[in-house]
Design an enzyme around this catalytic site. Structure first.
Site, short mmCIF file in Angstrom:
data_model
loop_
_atom_site.label_atom_id
_atom_site.label_comp_id
_atom_site.label_asym_id
_atom_site.label_seq_id
_atom_site.Cartn_x
_atom_site.Cartn_y
_atom_site.Cartn_z
N GLU A 25 0.87 -1.16 0.00
CA GLU A 25 0.00 0.00 0.00
C GLU A 25 0.92 1.22 0.00
OE1 GLU A 25 -2.83 0.23 3.20
OE2 GLU A 25 -3.55 2.18 2.50
N ARG A 30 5.45 -13.10 9.77
CA ARG A 30 6.05 -11.78 9.56
C ARG A 30 7.47 -11.73 10.08
NH1 ARG A 30 1.97 -7.91 9.02
NH2 ARG A 30 3.36 -6.19 9.45
N LYS A 61 3.99 0.85 10.09
CA LYS A 61 4.15 2.03 9.23
C LYS A 61 3.60 3.27 9.91
CE LYS A 61 2.89 0.03 5.15
NZ LYS A 61 2.39 0.03 3.77
P1 ATP Z 1 -0.45 -1.61 6.63
O1 ATP Z 1 -1.29 -2.54 5.80
O2 ATP Z 1 -0.79 -1.60 8.07
O3 ATP Z 1 -0.28 -0.25 6.06
P2 ATP Z 1 1.67 -3.42 5.99
O4 ATP Z 1 2.98 -3.46 6.67
O5 ATP Z 1 0.80 -4.62 5.96
O6 ATP Z 1 0.98 -2.19 6.66
P3 ATP Z 1 1.51 -3.37 3.12
O7 ATP Z 1 1.96 -2.29 2.22
O8 ATP Z 1 0.09 -3.75 3.08
O9 ATP Z 1 1.91 -2.89 4.55
O10 ATP Z 1 2.42 -4.63 2.93
C1 ATP Z 1 2.70 -5.20 1.68
C2 ATP Z 1 3.07 -6.65 1.83
O11 ATP Z 1 4.18 -6.79 2.71
C3 ATP Z 1 1.93 -7.46 2.40
O12 ATP Z 1 1.79 -8.65 1.63
C4 ATP Z 1 2.37 -7.79 3.79
O13 ATP Z 1 1.88 -9.03 4.21
C5 ATP Z 1 3.89 -7.78 3.68
N1 ATP Z 1 4.49 -7.40 4.96
C6 ATP Z 1 4.26 -6.29 5.67
N2 ATP Z 1 4.95 -6.30 6.83
C7 ATP Z 1 5.65 -7.47 6.85
C8 ATP Z 1 6.55 -8.07 7.79
N3 ATP Z 1 6.87 -7.49 8.94
N4 ATP Z 1 7.07 -9.27 7.47
C9 ATP Z 1 6.76 -9.87 6.31
N5 ATP Z 1 5.93 -9.36 5.39
C10 ATP Z 1 5.36 -8.18 5.65
#
Ligand code: ATP
Ligand code: MG
Length: 568
Positions: A43, A270, A280
């Site tokens: 995102e 994760r 974030k």
């Molecule tokens: P948010 O959705 O709260 O803004 P997010 O960290 O999930 O934060 P995204 O941009 O949706 O951000 O993440 C993109 C991809 O990265 C998703 O598939 C998510 O599962 C993966 N991702 C995010 N944080 C982690 C992490 N700490 N470890 C592994 N994969 C992650």
């Protein structure tokens, strides 16, 4: 010397992880016509961090390994939080890590028309309805995992009325928060996500790509699976918190897919790192409140921060490879990442000499106007990396800590009447010091043994200590930034009692001015270069560095002094 040259895929041959095993099985069974297509779906509401790198390595890595493709899909369904600045940064970071999506760059917003059509179809088929209640009211009616929820009083609206309202929602007739579109599934489902989940909400902020075309925006659960389907994604790999969303993913995808092709969601754990945060929202707060120097502050767990700090793509990929992919949440030690960074920098960093806390050393038996050029290895780990020359003269700088007037036993550095070797040069012996009124040492006097230079008969003579040094007359001034853990506690996210900003390490950045570096380092101080300051650590020129003011970031100390400090 540049990292581009050294960038190779991280992985040494290893067995399949559980996700790769699933993919291999699907391919063998000929599912989806034998196709493999993954996607990385960030995102654009912040910069990527090391957690995202784990997802990137999985999504792109599995595609590479099995000859498939990986899409980059910006999951831009919330215009309130998203920005093109983030889109650009995300692209740069993925490329820097060594992955490429070719022409497969997509945006969830590209599917807004299809998603809207699908929503309309579901309304016509009696599978969705407009609810006039507030989100608080809807949440109150949700029930608990053990108690069923309550049906909305608007649940039995006719398809005609629902369609009319949904169109008017999108035309901007209603205020944000006044109405939502919900799927009509089951308010008593044991899976809370099935209790008539929200599909669309009204948002009136313009979107960075579609402007003010839309006034309704799809929720994650309604957008993600369908976007996968529209793109032809076969394996939608994400993190464990989406396990509970999977039935809903499958429910919505079934509206489109059939036996011949159906995307599938797979979840892994994760990445969480000690002494930092991955949220974030929190990272954005640090940036906005000026508690760090932007998203790429070298203390941030962001990919851009790690790049600016001097971490290499290969070290990050090696680290991710080492921690692996499982079905269990874990907290990964940052020491493991640092180990991978040292490992890689030891192999690639160019050696040079810098004195962080200088004190003058005068070789009294060396002629005042004489100077010699001594040959130094650029990198003993790489035989073909060559040498450079370093000026030697009567007055040098050495590290203040490398001299003691009254040393304890086993102090193998410089002390009165004690001998040390100057790295790459002569053996010297301390003959005296000059002190200021307050007792601080101003100058150290030595004599040198002219026979002990490399190539001369005395070069083999052994002394216990070797010091780094620079010639005072030739040295160039630099500023050095020393970084430590951003947070004082191992798992800031677990400290629910205190605001996370109170847990910041006040000493996480120490700026040192007046560092003396050898001319070779100054001449080659371009951002992206990696240096080992001998006996000190790994450094990289900061992006703010210029020939007028050289600034180096310490990537990491040579040894893990921090861990040792903690054990004391
Ligand atoms: P948010 O959705 O709260 O803004 P997010 O960290 O999930 O934060 P995204 O941009 O949706 O951000 O993440 C993109 C991809 O990265 C998703 O598939 C998510 O599962 C993966 N991702 C995010 N944080 C982690 C992490 N700490 N470890 C592994 N994969 C992650
Ligand atoms: Mg997310």
């Amino acid at each position: 010397m540049t990292e581009e040259k050294d960038m190779q895929p991280a992985a040494e041959p290893r067995g399949l992880n559980f996700v790769e095993q699933i993919v291999a099985d699907d391919l063998r069974e000929g599912k989806n016509g034998g196709r493999l297509n993954t996607r990385f779906p960030p995102e654009p509401n912040g910069y990527l961090h090391i957690g995202h790198a784990k997802a990137i390595c999985m999504d792109f890595g599995v595609a590479e390994r099995f000859g498939g493709t990986c899409n980059l899909r910006f999951d831009d369904t919330n215009p309130v939080k998203e920005d093109v600045e983030y889109v650009d940064a995300i692209r740069d970071d993925i490329h820097w890590l060594g992955f490429d999506w070719g022409n497969r760059e997509y945006y969830a917003s590209d599917y807004f028309p299809q998603l809207f059509d699908l929503a309309c179809r579901m309304i016509r088929e009696g599978k969705a309805y407009v609810d006039d209640q507030s989100s608080e009211e809807i949440a109150r009616q949700k029930g608990t995992p053990t108690e069923p929820g309550q049906e909305s009083p608007f649940r039995s609206r006719t398809p005609e009325e629902n369609l009319d309202l949904f169109m008017r929602m999108n035309a901007g007739e209603f205020d944000e928060g006044s109405r939502v579109l919900r799927a009509k599934i089951d308010m008593a489902s044991p899976n809370m996500h099935f209790r008539d989940p929200i599909m669309y909400r009204i948002i009136k902020t313009p979107h960075h790509r579609t402007g003010d075309k839309w006034k309704v925006y799809p929720m994650y659960d309604f957008a993600h699976g369908q976007s996968d389907y529209f793109e032809g994604v076969t394996h939608s790999i994400c993190t464990l918190e989406f396990v509970v969303h999977r039935p809903l993913y499958e429910y919505f995808v079934k509206e489109l897919a059939d036996e011949s092709y159906c995307p599938r969601q797979i979840e892994f754990n994760r990445l969480n790192l000690t002494y930092t945060v991955m949220s974030k929202r929190k990272l954005l707060q640090l940036v906005k409140e000026g508690l760090v120097d932007g998203w790429d502050d070298p203390r941030m767990p962001t990919i851009s921060g790690m790049r600016r700090r001097g971490y290499t793509p290969r070290s990050i990929r090696n680290f991710i490879d080492k921690i692996g992919y499982t079905k269990y949440e874990a907290l990964n030690s940052v020491s493991l990442l640092e180990h991978a960074v040292r490992d890689d920098l030891n192999a690639i960093a160019t050696r040079g000499m810098a004195v962080i806390n200088p004190v003058k050393l005068i070789i009294t038996n060396y002629p005042e106007d004489k100077e010699e050029m001594l040959s130094m290895d650029n990198n003993p780990e790489q035989p073909d990396s060559g040498t450079h020359s370093m000026p030697f003269s009567r007055e040098l700088y050495i590290e203040r800590e490398d001299f003691m007037e009254n040393p304890p036993k086993k102090f193998f550095r410089l002390a009165p009447d004690q001998e040390v070797r100057l790295k790459g040069g002569y053996i010297i012996k301390c003959t005296g010091v000059k002190k200021a009124g307050d007792g601080t040492i101003e100058e150290i006097y030595c004599t040198y043994d002219p026979d002990t230079r490399s190539g001369l008969p005395g070069s083999m003579r052994k002394v216990k200590g070797t010091l780094h040094w620079v010639s005072a007359r030739h040295a160039v001034d630099a500023t050095v930034k020393l970084y430590d853990r951003l947070f004082n506690v191992e798992n800031p996210a677990a400290e629910t009692e205190r605001d996370f900003r109170e847990l910041l390490n006040p000493d996480s950045l120490i700026t040192v001015e007046g560092v003396k570096i050898e001319p070779f380092l100054a001449e080659n101080a371009r951002p992206g270069e990696h240096f080992q300051f001998q006996r000190i650590g790994y450094f990289t020129p900061d992006r703010s560095s210029s020939s007028g003011r050289l600034v180096f970031n310490r990537t990491i100390a040579l040894k893990d002094s921090w861990e040792k400090e903690q054990k004391k």
